[in-house]
Structures are given as structure tokens and as C-alpha cells.
Scaffold this motif. Structure first.
Motif, mmCIF file in Angstrom:
data_model
loop_
_atom_site.group_PDB
_atom_site.id
_atom_site.type_symbol
_atom_site.label_atom_id
_atom_site.label_comp_id
_atom_site.label_asym_id
_atom_site.label_seq_id
_atom_site.Cartn_x
_atom_site.Cartn_y
_atom_site.Cartn_z
ATOM 1 N N ASN A 1 50.385 40.666 48.510
ATOM 2 C CA ASN A 1 49.591 41.840 48.860
ATOM 3 C C ASN A 1 50.434 42.855 49.613
ATOM 4 O O ASN A 1 51.220 42.501 50.497
ATOM 5 C CB ASN A 1 48.415 41.415 49.746
ATOM 6 N N VAL A 2 50.245 44.124 49.238
ATOM 7 C CA VAL A 2 50.813 45.268 49.948
ATOM 8 C C VAL A 2 49.746 46.350 49.926
ATOM 9 O O VAL A 2 49.321 46.790 48.854
ATOM 10 C CB VAL A 2 52.107 45.795 49.282
ATOM 11 N N GLY A 3 49.273 46.770 51.082
ATOM 12 C CA GLY A 3 48.270 47.831 51.146
ATOM 13 C C GLY A 3 46.867 47.302 51.346
ATOM 14 O O GLY A 3 46.665 46.241 51.918
ATOM 15 N N ASP A 4 45.891 48.053 50.838
ATOM 16 C CA ASP A 4 44.493 47.686 51.077
ATOM 17 C C ASP A 4 43.744 47.258 49.823
ATOM 18 O O ASP A 4 42.517 47.218 49.814
ATOM 19 C CB ASP A 4 43.742 48.794 51.808
ATOM 20 N N SER A 5 44.455 46.917 48.762
ATOM 21 C CA SER A 5 43.814 46.228 47.651
ATOM 22 C C SER A 5 43.602 44.782 48.097
ATOM 23 O O SER A 5 44.325 44.291 48.958
ATOM 24 C CB SER A 5 44.689 46.271 46.397
ATOM 25 N N CYS B 1 40.910 43.458 43.476
ATOM 26 C CA CYS B 1 40.271 44.772 43.414
ATOM 27 C C CYS B 1 40.977 45.795 44.291
ATOM 28 O O CYS B 1 41.681 45.460 45.232
ATOM 29 C CB CYS B 1 38.801 44.664 43.828
ATOM 30 N N SER B 2 40.719 47.045 43.965
ATOM 31 C CA SER B 2 41.204 48.158 44.773
ATOM 32 C C SER B 2 40.205 48.442 45.887
ATOM 33 O O SER B 2 39.074 47.946 45.881
ATOM 34 C CB SER B 2 41.387 49.402 43.897
ATOM 35 N N ASP B 3 40.636 49.276 46.816
ATOM 36 C CA ASP B 3 39.747 49.657 47.924
ATOM 37 C C ASP B 3 38.555 50.469 47.441
ATOM 38 O O ASP B 3 37.549 50.565 48.137
ATOM 39 C CB ASP B 3 40.505 50.413 49.010
ATOM 40 N N GLY B 4 38.636 51.010 46.239
ATOM 41 C CA GLY B 4 37.488 51.737 45.691
ATOM 42 C C GLY B 4 36.264 50.862 45.537
ATOM 43 O O GLY B 4 35.138 51.357 45.589
ATOM 44 N N LEU B 5 36.454 49.561 45.355
ATOM 45 C CA LEU B 5 35.313 48.644 45.323
ATOM 46 C C LEU B 5 34.818 48.360 46.730
ATOM 47 O O LEU B 5 33.649 48.568 47.042
ATOM 48 C CB LEU B 5 35.671 47.322 44.628
ATOM 49 N N VAL B 6 35.704 47.893 47.598
ATOM 50 C CA VAL B 6 35.255 47.404 48.906
ATOM 51 C C VAL B 6 34.826 48.522 49.850
ATOM 52 O O VAL B 6 34.099 48.266 50.811
ATOM 53 C CB VAL B 6 36.316 46.495 49.562
ATOM 54 N N ASP B 7 35.236 49.756 49.574
ATOM 55 C CA ASP B 7 34.740 50.875 50.377
ATOM 56 C C ASP B 7 33.282 51.179 50.066
ATOM 57 O O ASP B 7 32.575 51.769 50.882
ATOM 58 C CB ASP B 7 35.567 52.142 50.129
ATOM 59 N N GLU B 8 32.831 50.794 48.874
ATOM 60 C CA GLU B 8 31.473 51.124 48.434
ATOM 61 C C GLU B 8 30.528 49.922 48.381
ATOM 62 O O GLU B 8 29.314 50.093 48.415
ATOM 63 C CB GLU B 8 31.520 51.773 47.047
ATOM 64 N N VAL B 9 31.085 48.713 48.270
ATOM 65 C CA VAL B 9 30.272 47.509 48.093
ATOM 66 C C VAL B 9 30.717 46.481 49.135
ATOM 67 O O VAL B 9 31.879 46.086 49.149
ATOM 68 C CB VAL B 9 30.442 46.934 46.666
ATOM 69 N N ASP B 10 29.794 46.061 49.998
ATOM 70 C CA ASP B 10 30.184 45.091 51.028
ATOM 71 C C ASP B 10 30.286 43.686 50.439
ATOM 72 O O ASP B 10 29.861 43.417 49.317
ATOM 73 C CB ASP B 10 29.258 45.143 52.244
ATOM 74 N N ASP B 11 30.879 42.784 51.217
ATOM 75 C CA ASP B 11 31.146 41.434 50.728
ATOM 76 C C ASP B 11 29.873 40.691 50.325
ATOM 77 O O ASP B 11 29.893 39.902 49.375
ATOM 78 C CB ASP B 11 31.911 40.635 51.784
ATOM 79 N N THR B 12 28.771 40.929 51.021
ATOM 80 C CA THR B 12 27.510 40.269 50.675
ATOM 81 C C THR B 12 27.059 40.680 49.281
ATOM 82 O O THR B 12 26.644 39.836 48.470
ATOM 83 C CB THR B 12 26.420 40.611 51.719
#
Length: 175
Positions: free
Chosen positions: A54-58, A129-140
Motif C-alpha cells: 500500500n502507498v497512499g489512501d487506497s 478500492c480507491s478513496d472514492g469508495l470509502v469517502d462515500e460509503v462507510d465500513d458498515t
């Protein structure tokens, strides 16, 4: 695959991106984040393993026995705030500087790559995944969508759709 080979591949990718960003005017300032996963040969105990880089916020997640767990740690300003106890995970989701990465490919001539080796258990599911997923959808919600979609492509499609429906402010990549 070994940890050393994984790191070498990421370092080589970084060098190529860095060179492109410095030799082509159209690519100046170019950089990207990366998360990668590869199966490794069984260890001395005969059990399977996998390596994550890992490198970054993916991010890379593993779903094991129905439980979603993040394998990677973001290289971002807000993750540093969370790690030092200055803000909570919930506060990080809406922090105004949540998209500032502290490590990326192509920005510097060399890069530090984080790696993790984990046991591979029959039935594991992985989400990269990219941060585009986790910025919009929480882990739950990620866990719920994975539970509702057993097929990999259906799960990826449902996650991308959820991110786009929730705002889709960045590119959304899910494998």
C-alpha cells in the motif's frame, strides 16, 4: 510472489510514474495511490498466505467469517490525526483535509511501501478500492453490500453504485 518482489514492483512503478511526470509536460504533477494483493507460496506450516502492499489512501479489506476488516493504513493527513488521537474515525470522514495524502506514487524518485503478510483462509473475500469508495460509503455499509452480493462483480458494482449515489465526488474503483 514474495514481499521483496511486491515491493520491487511498486518501486519500479513509482520510478516510471515519476519519470513520466518529469519528462512529459502534460503529466507534470502526476501521482497516484496504490493497493495491491498477491497470493504467496505456503509457509513452512503448509498454510497459504497473502501479501498486501500500500502507498497512499487506497485500501485493501478482507472479509473473513462474515466480518469486514481493513488490512491497510491510509497515508493521509487525517489518518495521522486519527492515529494520534486528535480526531475520531467519524470526524475523519468529514474533515476538510481528508483528501490530503502524505505518500503517493510518482511524487518523489523513491517511495516507501507498506506491506503486510496475512494468513489466507478458505472463504476469504477481498476488496481493493480507491478513496472514492470509502469517502462515500462507510465500513458498515460496505460490509452490508458485500453480504448482500455473493458474486464478486455484483459486489463491486453495488459498491460503486453506492459511492456514486452517496455523492461520487471522486473516482471510484473497486476490485
Amino acid at each position: 510472489m514474495s514481499v521483496d518482489l511486491m515491493v520491487a514492483a511498486v518501486v519500479e512503478a513509482n520510478a516510471a510514474i515519476f519519470q513520466g511526470a518529469h519528462t512529459n509536460a502534460d503529466q507534470r504533477g502526476m501521482g497516484t495511490t496504490l493497493t495491491a494483493l498477491a497470493a504467496m507460496p505456503p509457509g513452512g506450516d503448509g498454510k497459504g498466505r497473502f501479501v498486501v502492499a500500500n502507498v497512499g489512501d487506497s485500501r485493501t479489506y478482507v472479509v473473513r467469517a462474515g466480518r469486514l476488516r481493513r488490512v491497510t493504513v491510509d497515508h493521509s493527513y487525517v489518518q495521522e490525526l486519527v492515529s494520534t488521537g486528535h480526531i475520531t474515525e467519524l470526524e475523519a470522514r468529514s474533515h476538510p483535509r481528508r483528501n490530503i495524502v502524505t505518500r503517493a506514487l510518482g511524487i518523489e524518485p523513491t517511495v516507501r511501501v507498506d506491506t503486510w503478510v496475512q494468513p489466507l483462509i478458505r472463504g476469504d473475500r477481498f476488496v481493493l478500492c480507491s478513496d472514492g469508495l470509502v469517502d462515500e460509503v462507510d465500513d458498515t455499509e460496505i460490509a452490508a453490500l458485500l453480504a448482500a452480493n455473493a458474486q464478486p462483480q455484483a459486489a463491486a458494482d453495488a459498491l460503486v453504485l453506492a459511492a456514486c449515489t452517496n455523492g461520487g465526488r471522486d473516482n471510484v474503483t473497486v476490485v
